[in-house]
Write a protein that holds these residues in place. Structure first.
Motif, PDB file in Angstrom:
ATOM      1  N   GLY A 196       0.803  -1.221   0.000  1.00 17.78           N
ATOM      2  CA  GLY A 196       0.000   0.000   0.000  1.00 17.78           C
ATOM      3  C   GLY A 196       0.837   1.272   0.000  1.00 17.78           C
ATOM      4  N   HIS A 197       0.323   2.292  -0.732  1.00 22.62           N
ATOM      5  CA  HIS A 197       0.952   3.625  -0.801  1.00 22.62           C
ATOM      6  C   HIS A 197       2.327   3.566  -1.489  1.00 22.62           C
ATOM      7  CE1 HIS A 197      -2.413   4.538   1.813  1.00 22.62           C
ATOM      8  NE2 HIS A 197      -2.081   3.443   2.475  1.00 22.62           N
ATOM      9  N   GLY A 198       3.187   4.566  -1.267  1.00 20.98           N
ATOM     10  CA  GLY A 198       4.490   4.587  -1.934  1.00 20.98           C
ATOM     11  C   GLY A 198       4.743   5.885  -2.663  1.00 20.98           C
ATOM     12  N   GLN A 211       6.540   5.380   8.355  1.00 19.64           N
ATOM     13  CA  GLN A 211       5.571   5.584   7.287  1.00 19.64           C
ATOM     14  C   GLN A 211       5.000   4.246   6.834  1.00 19.64           C
ATOM     15  OE1 GLN A 211       7.865   7.864   4.408  1.00 19.64           O
ATOM     16  NE2 GLN A 211       7.179   9.761   5.390  1.00 19.64           N
ATOM     17  N   GLU A 212       3.684   4.239   6.606  1.00 20.43           N
ATOM     18  CA  GLU A 212       2.991   3.023   6.190  1.00 20.43           C
ATOM     19  C   GLU A 212       3.607   2.434   4.916  1.00 20.43           C
ATOM     20  OE1 GLU A 212      -1.195   3.664   5.541  1.00 20.43           O
ATOM     21  OE2 GLU A 212      -1.559   1.594   4.893  1.00 20.43           O
ATOM     22  N   LYS A 213       3.971   3.288   3.952  1.00 21.13           N
ATOM     23  CA  LYS A 213       4.503   2.806   2.671  1.00 21.13           C
ATOM     24  C   LYS A 213       5.780   1.976   2.850  1.00 21.13           C
ATOM     25  CE  LYS A 213       7.318   6.904   1.545  1.00 21.13           C
ATOM     26  NZ  LYS A 213       7.639   7.912   0.526  1.00 21.13           N
ATOM     27  N   LEU A 273      -1.442  -4.812   0.922  1.00 26.51           N
ATOM     28  CA  LEU A 273      -0.924  -4.728   2.296  1.00 26.51           C
ATOM     29  C   LEU A 273      -0.990  -3.305   2.827  1.00 26.51           C
ATOM     30  CD1 LEU A 273       2.198  -6.986   1.753  1.00 26.51           C
ATOM     31  CD2 LEU A 273       0.145  -7.581   3.030  1.00 26.51           C
ATOM     32  N   HIS A 274      -1.504  -3.175   4.044  1.00 34.06           N
ATOM     33  CA  HIS A 274      -1.631  -1.853   4.658  1.00 34.06           C
ATOM     34  C   HIS A 274      -1.377  -1.914   6.152  1.00 34.06           C
ATOM     35  CE1 HIS A 274      -3.411   0.460   1.268  1.00 34.06           C
ATOM     36  NE2 HIS A 274      -3.590  -0.778   0.817  1.00 34.06           N
ATOM     37  N   ALA A 275      -1.204  -0.729   6.738  1.00 37.96           N
ATOM     38  CA  ALA A 275      -1.171  -0.605   8.192  1.00 37.96           C
ATOM     39  C   ALA A 275      -2.293   0.364   8.549  1.00 37.96           C
ATOM     40  CB  ALA A 275       0.170  -0.078   8.661  1.00 37.96           C
ATOM     41  N   ASP A 276      -2.995   0.066   9.617  1.00 42.46           N
ATOM     42  CA  ASP A 276      -4.185   0.833   9.997  1.00 42.46           C
ATOM     43  C   ASP A 276      -3.804   2.091  10.779  1.00 42.46           C
ATOM     44  OD1 ASP A 276      -6.908   1.164   9.902  1.00 42.46           O
ATOM     45  OD2 ASP A 276      -7.335  -0.881  10.576  1.00 42.46           O
TER      46      ASP A 276
HETATM   47 ZN   LIG Z   1      -3.128   2.193   3.768  1.00 39.65          ZN
END
Ligand SMILES: [Zn+2]
Length: 382
Positions: A196-198, A211-213, A273-276
């Motif tokens: 996820g993200h980036g 950072q989530e990415k 894939l992500h982090a909440d």
């Molecule tokens: Zn996310």
């Protein structure tokens, strides 16, 4: 004389219930005509007075299938008759089975039965329930539908046509179920992984600045290694810290670019894939999201969630249905994993630790392996 009229009126009032009880519970398939006769209430108010029924009451639930002569589209129409004007709201539910729940406020069920079998083309049965003077109709659907696949509206009493106050629920027949012929085993499978993200989009940021990415990419790479070892082909939507579409892309274009990577490579499944994140730092745990495009989406999400909880041991926030873009618009079974809360200081530390990242990768890997075993058993299923 008065007694005679009274018993006649009573018989008239009970008539719709008697009519309902017989054909509705039989197994006979429905034709396009209603299985149940429309009750005639020329003078509901007078009847109500005699019976002492001042309350709003549902007197009948009927249904019929309609086929559009031009488009061939099939619609299930349920008509709820009542002694006065009624209003209803409907919500879709995907667990444990696809359902449309219609709540009718302030109307009691009267003497109606609690369950009717339907013909199974769109819905298999409807359960009637009464909760504190309001009624609820739970319609079991054969396949999950979209918010745009149903409508609900009220109709006034029509004296000329001898029709009572009505609430109408129209349910469109969803597209035919998609069947995959999945086999067991990861060897030869094409797995699309979407960290996820980036790039220009860091995703959520933890109190320690993570950072989530970054953490989604770290877990994706570990998962890639595990899957490739098992003989699967892994397609990554991004290999490094970059935007998939481009820094200037709209949010939708960016997400579309990710599902396009999976589609172009004919991936068997898609994992995002992500982090909440949440405003309260104490909130934590793991959840997995899916959108039911076929029976396989929920199955994939369930297997991943079970195994990632087993591996990571965080609080189980369960499998949830959601219409997130990447799970809805991917053309293959898909799941979106919220591994942990980056806004929770303890979980932020875990997300950065190689041990926890490996556990996440291991859990998803095991979930995928189990999914293909279970999906292969349902190869010819819905
Ligand atoms: Zn996310």
């Amino acid at each position: 004389m008065y007694r005679m009229i009274l018993s006649l009126l009573l018989a008239l009032l009970l008539l719709p219930q008697l009519v309902l009880a017989a054909p509705a519970n039989s197994n006979k398939a429905l034709s396009s005509t209603p299985a149940v006769q429309i009750p005639v209430f020329k003078s509901e108010r007078a009847l109500a007075k005699v019976q002492g029924l001042s309350k709003l009451e549902i007197t009948n639930v009927r249904y019929a299938l309609h086929k559009d002569a031009v488009t061939g589209e099939v619609t299930l129409r349920m008509v709820i008759d009542a002694t006065g004007p009624i209003k209803g709201t409907a919500v879709l539910n995907d667990l444990p089975v696809p359902r449309l729940e219609v709540a009718v406020g302030g109307a009691s069920l009267g003497k109606l039965g609690s369950q009717q079998k339907l013909d199974g083309k769109i819905a298999s049965q409807v359960k009637l329930m009464q909760v504190n003077g309001s009624s609820k109709l739970v319609i079991d659907l054969e396949n999950m539908i979209d918010e745009t696949d149903y409508r609900i509206f009220a109709l006034p009493r029509d004296i000329k046509a001898d029709k009572p106050y009505r609430l109408v629920v129209d349910i469109k027949q969803p597209a035919p179920p998609i069947v995959y012929n999945f086999t067991a085993g990861l060897k030869g499978k094409v797995i699309a992984l979407d960290p996820g993200h980036g790039g220009s989009d860091p995703g959520a940021i933890g109190p320690g600045g993570s950072q989530e990415k970054t953490v989604t990419l770290a877990v994706a790479k570990r998962l890639q290694t595990l899957l490739e070892k098992a003989g699967a082909k892994v397609v990554m939507t991004r290999q490094g810290d970059r935007d998939v579409y481009g820094a200037s892309a709209t949010a939708v274009d960016e997400l579309k670019a990710r599902t396009t990577v999976a589609a172009k490579n004919k991936a068997d499944v898609f994992i995002s894939l992500h982090a909440d994140a949440f405003t309260k730092p104490e909130v934590g745990g793991t959840s997995t999201f899916y959108y039911r495009k076929s029976m396989y989406d929920g199955l994939l999400a369930k297997n991943i969630q079970t195994n990632i909880i087993e591996a990571g041991k965080l609080s189980d926030r369960r499998v949830n249905s959601a219409n997130f873009y990447v799970v809805k618009r991917s053309v293959m079974p898909a799941a979106l994993v919220e591994m942990a809360f980056i806004t929770n200081p303890d979980e932020e530390k875990l997300l950065n630790s190689p041990q926890f990242q490996q556990k996440m990768a291991q859990g998803i890997y095991q979930g995928l392996d189990n999914f293909f075993v279970e999906a292969s058993r349902n190869g010819g299923g819905r």
